[in-house]
Scaffold this motif. Structure first.
Motif, mmCIF file in Angstrom:
data_model
loop_
_atom_site.group_PDB
_atom_site.id
_atom_site.type_symbol
_atom_site.label_atom_id
_atom_site.label_comp_id
_atom_site.label_asym_id
_atom_site.label_seq_id
_atom_site.Cartn_x
_atom_site.Cartn_y
_atom_site.Cartn_z
ATOM 1 N N GLN A 17 0.812 -1.210 0.000
ATOM 2 C CA GLN A 17 0.000 0.000 0.000
ATOM 3 C C GLN A 17 0.850 1.267 0.000
ATOM 4 O OE1 GLN A 17 -3.331 0.117 -0.421
ATOM 5 N NE2 GLN A 17 -3.118 -2.068 -0.731
ATOM 6 N N SER A 20 3.713 4.110 -4.445
ATOM 7 C CA SER A 20 2.890 5.123 -5.095
ATOM 8 C C SER A 20 2.020 4.482 -6.168
ATOM 9 C CB SER A 20 3.785 6.206 -5.699
ATOM 10 O OG SER A 20 4.600 5.650 -6.702
ATOM 11 N N LYS A 21 0.811 5.024 -6.341
ATOM 12 C CA LYS A 21 -0.152 4.473 -7.289
ATOM 13 C C LYS A 21 0.308 4.740 -8.715
ATOM 14 C CE LYS A 21 -3.006 3.080 -4.222
ATOM 15 N NZ LYS A 21 -3.069 1.704 -3.915
ATOM 16 N N SER A 29 2.526 7.472 -13.256
ATOM 17 C CA SER A 29 2.391 7.699 -11.818
ATOM 18 C C SER A 29 1.685 9.029 -11.535
ATOM 19 C CB SER A 29 3.758 7.664 -11.142
ATOM 20 O OG SER A 29 4.592 8.647 -11.710
ATOM 21 N N LYS A 33 -6.670 10.943 -6.538
ATOM 22 C CA LYS A 33 -7.846 10.297 -5.972
ATOM 23 C C LYS A 33 -9.089 10.907 -6.621
ATOM 24 C CE LYS A 33 -5.896 9.128 -1.493
ATOM 25 N NZ LYS A 33 -6.013 9.286 -0.041
ATOM 26 N N TYR A 43 -9.287 6.134 -8.497
ATOM 27 C CA TYR A 43 -8.204 7.006 -8.940
ATOM 28 C C TYR A 43 -8.445 7.376 -10.392
ATOM 29 C CZ TYR A 43 -5.765 5.563 -4.737
ATOM 30 O OH TYR A 43 -5.427 5.331 -3.439
ATOM 31 N N GLY A 54 -8.421 1.574 -6.823
ATOM 32 C CA GLY A 54 -7.121 1.464 -6.176
ATOM 33 C C GLY A 54 -6.802 0.044 -5.773
ATOM 34 N N PHE A 56 -3.921 -3.264 -5.907
ATOM 35 C CA PHE A 56 -2.941 -3.809 -6.827
ATOM 36 C C PHE A 56 -3.510 -5.057 -7.467
ATOM 37 C CE2 PHE A 56 -2.321 -5.807 -2.796
ATOM 38 C CZ PHE A 56 -1.992 -7.113 -3.083
#
Length: 115
Positions: A17, A20-21, A29, A33, A43, A54, A56
């Motif tokens: 978590q 970074s998203k 990247s 949100k 996101y 969000g 993975f």
């Protein structure tokens, strides 16, 4: 023993978590949100303007490779990827019905443990 397993799973989940998203479509990247849906964070990618949930995604091919070639158990894989054993089992469910083509035979191989 059960508590240590929960703590190690939480630590693995927390590590994932903190990354970074990234956009699941263009791998950028540059994401922000964008509200919630069904209790999950949404996101939006500023590069491709697509929206995604969000979290993975597990790479099923990598899990299959670790299971077969790496000869890891479901429990070992669940600790490695920070998910429960049932999630790994469901990910491998598609593998149990793959057809194996041989020069001499055509058959279905069903595996339930590393060999």
């Amino acid at each position: 023993m059960c508590i240590s397993l929960i703590i190690s799973n939480f630590a693995a989940f927390k590590t994932v978590q903190n990354v970074s998203k990234k956009c699941v479509f263009c791998n950028s990247s540059n994401v922000v949100k964008n509200g919630h849906k069904g209790g999950k964070q949404l996101y939006k990618c500023k590069k491709c303007s697509r929206q995604f949930v969000g979290g993975f995604r597990l790479d099923s091919m990598k899990i299959e490779r670790d299971y077969v070639d790496g000869k890891q158990t479901l429990k070992q894989l669940s600790l490695k990827y920070g998910v429960c054993v049932k999630t790994i089992w469901n990910t491998l469910a598609s593998m149990r019905h793959k057809r194996v083509v041989s020069k001499h035979k055509d058959g279905v191989v069903e595996m339930d443990a590393p060999y």
